[in-house]
Structure formats: structure tokens, C-alpha cells
Design an enzyme around this catalytic site. Structure first.
Site: not given
Length: 437
Positions: A128, A192, A216, A239, A261, A264, A330-331, A364, A418, A423
Site C-alpha cells: 500500500y 478498501q 492513515n 511519524t 517530520q 508529514h 521511529e527516527h 526517507d 501433559e 500423543h
């Protein structure tokens, strides 16, 4: 007959729809995206077109982008943009190659007792690429290349249709797909798109085994809702950047990186951790000037003044290390004296940028590293998207008769401990007739 029979001999179909599987109610499904996912599963293309009109304001002529359009977009790329794309591709592929793990490991745990670990790429992946506030063509590079290097056999890309481009995704995204040899591209966005990948749409898109790529909150919600139907990379949030800096840092560099950043998303986090109040004041002043001059000033200002952003003053770099490790950004940028040595002591970060000349924007696009990274503290336990993300490890157990019999009593004893006598019996039945446990 205890087990029902499902006969698929001589039939070409989506086996996922017929193989036996327990019903599983996803209690924490996100209310907004669940109906969208269900509509795509039930109504296929009709639902995709309905949601394209509702959410994107345009209905694509073709939901799957034709190959000649991909080729044309690649041919029409600005030469400097194309050169930038190709250099990013080259560097990301060079780094991805070293991420590749061995395809086969084998150990003999006892005479005649072998266990192999086969590293097998996921067969089909849906990637995506967001197209909201910014058309993130760089996400194509970051998702496609490690999947290709891993050996994923079938790749599909989805990105929202754009009104400005006649219902097609952004031309840069399409051109970059063509440069990377990806010819299965869909003009489908949002929740979707994730549902299309997960369930498949008859006559349009075959279902995938795994979905990757940022998006998003609704894309994240769809991933959560469909986890289990399809594999996902992560539930990435807004981010974020953290910068650990001392008085040796250039305040203009620090301010520019914090702003980058914030650009974004209004929810993006920008955090400075420093032991220098003078640096903090200088950075704040530089930010005020830069925000007034930047293109997306409202978005940046919202992010920088939100609860997710701020400056953290610490006693010294030692304490600063503890702070950024707890934040697990993250960064993470290290702009201190001996920056590389400081970076070696960090244990929690999605990616670490060392020194004054490794800004996050380098990663990036063109550093060669991945930019699909864990957010919201997930760097404490997870990694960025890389070649190994597209692998699954399968153990192959190959025991001879003597190897099993040598171990039979151990397995039987364990099973009975067990309270699972069936088994144990599955081993006992293989003993020579008359041989006792």
C-alpha cells in the site's frame, strides 16, 4: 466419518474460501472500517468504485492501472526526478542484499535425526502506497525492493486514485512502479484497498498473503480488523523524530530536522532531548522563523505545538540516552560529540542517524536504509521493514526409524506428563511389536 471431505480435485478456485477453518470473531474490529471491508468482500469492484467516489472524489476508469500507463508515466518522469528514483533504488537494493538470510540451515541433533530450517519467501504481497497529504513515491522503493530481494513471486501495489490525474494514482508512483518492474497496480485507496488485498476481488485482484505499507488511521484500522485473514507488517502510527543533541549541535540543523517530520502530519511528533538550555533556546528560535517560511506552515505548527512534540532537557548525554531509549523513537538522530559511540549504546530506535550530516530525510529517500519503521514505542520490540519481513521460517523434521525409537521413551513420558496419551500412542504404535515402553 468424523471428518468432512472437501474435494478440490480438478477445480481452479480460491482455496482459502473452501479449506476448513475455525470461525473467529474479531472483537476489537474498528467500527468505521469493518463495514468497508465487508462490502469489498461481498460486492467486489462495485464496492471499490463506490468508495472511490465517496472517499477520493473520483471513480477510476480502470481499477487496475494499465501497463501502458505505467510505462508512459515512467517515460514522462522529469529526468532529474527519474535519476533520483533510480539512485534510491540502487542504494536500497544494495542494502537489501545484505539483509538476505541463508535459504537453508540443517542440524543433526542425534544420529539419523535431522531438523532443517527453510527460509521461504511469502508467495504474494500487497503493497500500500499512501496518496493523501503527500504522494509517497518513496514508499514504493521501501516496500518493493526488500520483497523482490527476498524472492516474493507476486507483488501488487495499491494507491488512491487522484482527481487531478483522471482517477489514476500519482504519476510519480506509477512511473516508479514501472522502473521497479511492478506491473500490477491498482487505483484503490484506504481501508478498501486493504480489504481488496485480503479477500481478493473476483476478476480483478487475487488475494495476497501479506499486506505492507504505511497509511492513515483507517488503513491501520483495516489492518487490525483483517489481521488473521492476511498477514500485516505493522500498525504504524503517526511519524516521529527524536534528536539527542548537546551543545556541539548546530541549532539550524536540529530545527530543520524537527520541522521535516512535522511536515508529514499534524499528529507527527518532534522531540529534542538535550543537556544544553542554550541549544534549546536557539532551536526554538530557529523553528519559529522556519515555520513562518515553510510551505505547510499550518500543518507544521499544529504538529510542533501538539502534546506529541517538545524539548526534553536532561542533565547530560548519559541521561539523554536513557530518555531516548525509553521513548524508542521511529527516527532517532544523534547530534552530539562522539556521535557514533553514543549511537552504539542505543537499544531502542527504528533507525539511528549518526552525526550532523545524516538527517532523517536522507533515510526517507536515498540512504539505502528502510524508512518503513516502528512507531509509538514499538521499536522496543520490533524492526523496520526489511528483507526478512517477507520470509517465513519452516522447520523440516526428518527422523529415521532408529532415531525415533532412540527418543521414543522421552516423547512418551513427556506426553503422558501433559495428560495427552494420544500423543504418546502416536509414538508407541511405531515401536516394534511387543516392545514395551
Amino acid at each position: 466419518m468424523l471428518l468432512r471431505t472437501i474435494d478440490v480435485r480438478g477445480r481452479q478456485l480460491d482455496y482459502r474460501r473452501v479449506i476448513p477453518r475455525a470461525d473467529f470473531d474479531v472483537d476489537h474490529a474498528v467500527d468505521v472500517v469493518a463495514p468497508i471491508c465487508h462490502a469489498v468482500a461481498e460486492r467486489g469492484e462495485d464496492a471499490l468504485r463506490e468508495f472511490a467516489e465517496r472517499f477520493d472524489g473520483v471513480v477510476p476508469e480502470n481499477l487496475r492501472v494499465p501497463a501502458d500507463v505505467l510505462r508512459r508515466c515512467a517515460d514522462e518522469l522529469d529526468p532529474t526526478v527519474r535519476a533520483a528514483f533510480e539512485e534510491s533504488i540502487r542504494r536500497r537494493r544494495a542494502v537489501a542484499v545484505i539483509e538476505k538470510r541463508p535459504e537453508l540451515n540443517r542440524v543433526e541433533v542425534a544420529p539419523g535425526a535431522f531438523v532443517e530450517q527453510r527460509i521461504i519467501p511469502v508467495a504474494r504481497v500487497g503493497l500500500y502506497v499512501p496518496g493523501g497529504l503527500a504522494p509517497l513515491a518513496s514508499s514504493v522503493v521501501m516496500n518493493v525492493i526488500p520483497a523482490q530481494v527476498a524472492g516474493v513471486g507476486s507483488l501488487a501495489v495499491a494507491s488512491p486514485p487522484q482527481k487531478d490525474f483522471g482517477g489514476l494514482p500519482h504519476p510519480n508512483i506509477l512511473g516508479l512502479c514501472h522502473l521497479l518492474g511492478v506491473d500490477e497496480v491498482y487505483a484503490v485507496g484506504g481501508a478498501q484497498a486493504i480489504a481488496m488485498f485480503a479477500y481478493g476481488v473476483e476478476g480483478l485482484c487475487e488475494p495476497v498473503d501479506m499486506v505492507t505499507g504505511p497509511g492513515n488511521i483507517y488503513v491501520v484500522g483495516a489492518k487490525r480488523h483483517l489481521r488473521g485473514v492476511v498477514g500485516i507488517d505493522s500498525e504504524a502510527g503517526p511519524t516521529e523524530i527524536a534528536i539527542l543533541a548537546d551543545d556541539s549541535a548546530n541549532p539550524e540543523f536540529v530545527a530543520a530536522d524537527l520541522l521535516s517530520q512535522a511536515e508529514h502530519d499534524p499528529m507527527a511528533g518532534s522531540v529534542l532531548v538535550t543537556d544544553s538550555s542554550q541549544l534549546a533556546e536557539a532551536v526554538d528560535a530557529a523553528l519559529a522563523r522556519r515555520v513562518a517560511e515553510t510551505k505547510h506552515a499550518d500543518r507544521v505548527r499544529t504538529a510542533l505545538t501538539g502534546n506529541q512534540s517538545g524539548i526534553v532537557l536532561v542533565d547530560d548525554v548519559e541521561q539523554g540516552i536513557a530518555v531516548v531509549d525509553a521513548y524508542a523513537a521511529e527516527h532517532l538522530e544523534i547530534q552530539t560529540r562522539n556521535a557514533y559511540e553514543v549511537a552504539q549504546r542505543i537499544t531502542n530506535a527504528g533507525a539511528i542517524f549518526v552525526g550532523s550530516y545524516a538527517p532523517v530525510s536522507l533515510g526517507d529517500y536515498s540512504a539505502g536504509s528502510t524508512h518503513v519503521l516502528p512507531t509509538a514505542g514499538a521499536a522496543r520490540y520490533s524492526s523496520g521493514l526489511n528483507v526478512s519481513s517477507f520470509y517465513k521460517a519452516v522447520h523440516v523434521i526428518n527422523y529415521s526409524e532408529s532415531a525415533l525409537l532412540d527418543l521414543a521413551s522421552t516423547v512418551e513420558t513427556f506426553a503422558l506428563a501433559e495428560d495427552l496419551p494420544g500423543h504418546a500412542a502416536a509414538v508407541t504404535v511405531r515401536r516394534p511389536r511387543g516392545e514395551a515402553r
